[in-house]
Structure formats: structure tokens, C-alpha cells
Motif scaffolding. Structure first.
Motif, PDB file in Angstrom:
ATOM      1  N   GLY A  22       0.818  -1.210   0.000  1.00  0.00           N
ATOM      2  CA  GLY A  22       0.000   0.000   0.000  1.00  0.00           C
ATOM      3  C   GLY A  22       0.852   1.261   0.000  1.00  0.00           C
ATOM      4  N   ASN A  23       1.926   1.259   0.791  1.00  0.00           N
ATOM      5  CA  ASN A  23       2.831   2.411   0.786  1.00  0.00           C
ATOM      6  C   ASN A  23       3.508   2.570  -0.560  1.00  0.00           C
ATOM      7  N   PHE A  63      10.030   2.804  10.334  1.00  0.00           N
ATOM      8  CA  PHE A  63       9.230   1.742  10.929  1.00  0.00           C
ATOM      9  C   PHE A  63       8.754   2.072  12.347  1.00  0.00           C
ATOM     10  N   HIS A  64       8.928   3.324  12.772  1.00  0.00           N
ATOM     11  CA  HIS A  64       8.458   3.748  14.087  1.00  0.00           C
ATOM     12  C   HIS A  64       7.017   4.252  13.992  1.00  0.00           C
ATOM     13  N   ARG A  65       6.301   4.188  15.102  1.00  0.00           N
ATOM     14  CA  ARG A  65       4.909   4.641  15.114  1.00  0.00           C
ATOM     15  C   ARG A  65       4.815   6.164  14.967  1.00  0.00           C
ATOM     16  N   PHE A  66       3.808   6.593  14.251  1.00  0.00           N
ATOM     17  CA  PHE A  66       3.436   8.004  14.099  1.00  0.00           C
ATOM     18  C   PHE A  66       4.540   8.868  13.487  1.00  0.00           C
ATOM     19  N   GLY A  75       1.480   7.774  10.435  1.00  0.00           N
ATOM     20  CA  GLY A  75       0.812   6.502  10.258  1.00  0.00           C
ATOM     21  C   GLY A  75       1.372   5.408  11.124  1.00  0.00           C
ATOM     22  N   LEU A  76       0.691   4.281  11.054  1.00  0.00           N
ATOM     23  CA  LEU A  76       1.082   3.104  11.811  1.00  0.00           C
ATOM     24  C   LEU A  76       1.421   1.912  10.925  1.00  0.00           C
TER      25      LEU A  76
END
Length: 112
Positions: A22-23, A63-66, A75-76
């Protein structure tokens, strides 16, 4: 090639792949490539796009959150992908391609 995973892990791994693809679709200009290879004793799944790539300052944190992406969105998806891949015994990495665009690679130990 077959990864020895439970059905639940397979469903989660599919979600990780959907997030990564999706990315790539979001940032690609014209195409993405998905490649599955057996390299030594590992199964490698690579998703490559022909977009502008990942800003160098963002690469260590992708690859980190937010994490705020180049379009200002947080994003997550990739953080969730990382958690899933690691739970399945794998490793996930991202890099920019010499030809332009980005590559996200997931690598898992092949069954003995």
C-alpha cells in the motif's frame, strides 16, 4: 517456498505485506515490483517502487509509530508491519534504490 507459520501468523504476515505494498502504491510514479527469492537459507520478499524514495532523514525512523512522512501524514502501517515481521522471526528493512524509488525488504529464515 513455504514459511512454517500458523494460520494466524499467515494472516498477520499478509497484513504486513498489504501495508508495505500500500505504501509503495501510494508513492510509486508508474510501477511497483514484488520479488520473492531464496537467498542462502532465507526467504526474502522485496517490494520496490519507482517513486522519489524515502528522505534520508526519515529512513532510520520509517518503521516507528506516528512518524511524519514526506507528505506530512503520520501513520502506523509500517510500524505494524515491523511488529508482525519480527513476531514471525523475520527482519524488515527499507532503503532507497540507486535507480530511484524505495525498496522494503522482509527476510525470514527458511525452514530446515
Amino acid at each position: 517456498m513455504h514459511l512454517p507459520l500458523s494460520n494466524g501468523d499467515r494472516d498477520k504476515l499478509l497484513q504486513a505485506l498489504i501495508n508495505v505494498v500500500g505504501n509503495s502504491v501510494k508513492y510509486a510514479k508508474n510501477q511497483i515490483q514484488i520479488k520473492v527469492s531464496l537467498i542462502r537459507n532465507d526467504i526474502e520478499i522485496s517490494v520496490m517502487d519507482d517513486g522519489d524514495g524515502i528522505p534520508e532523514t526519515l529512513l532510520p525512523h520509517v518503521f516507528h509509530r506516528f512518524v511524519r512522512g514526506k507528505d506530512g501524514e503520520t501513520g502506523l502501517g509500517l510500524a505494524i508491519s515491523r511488529a508482525i515481521v519480527e513476531r514471525c522471526g523475520g527482519v524488515i528493512t527499507a532503503q532507497n534504490l540507486d535507480t530511484g524509488g524505495a525498496s522494503v525488504m522482509m527476510r525470514f529464515p527458511a525452514p530446515a
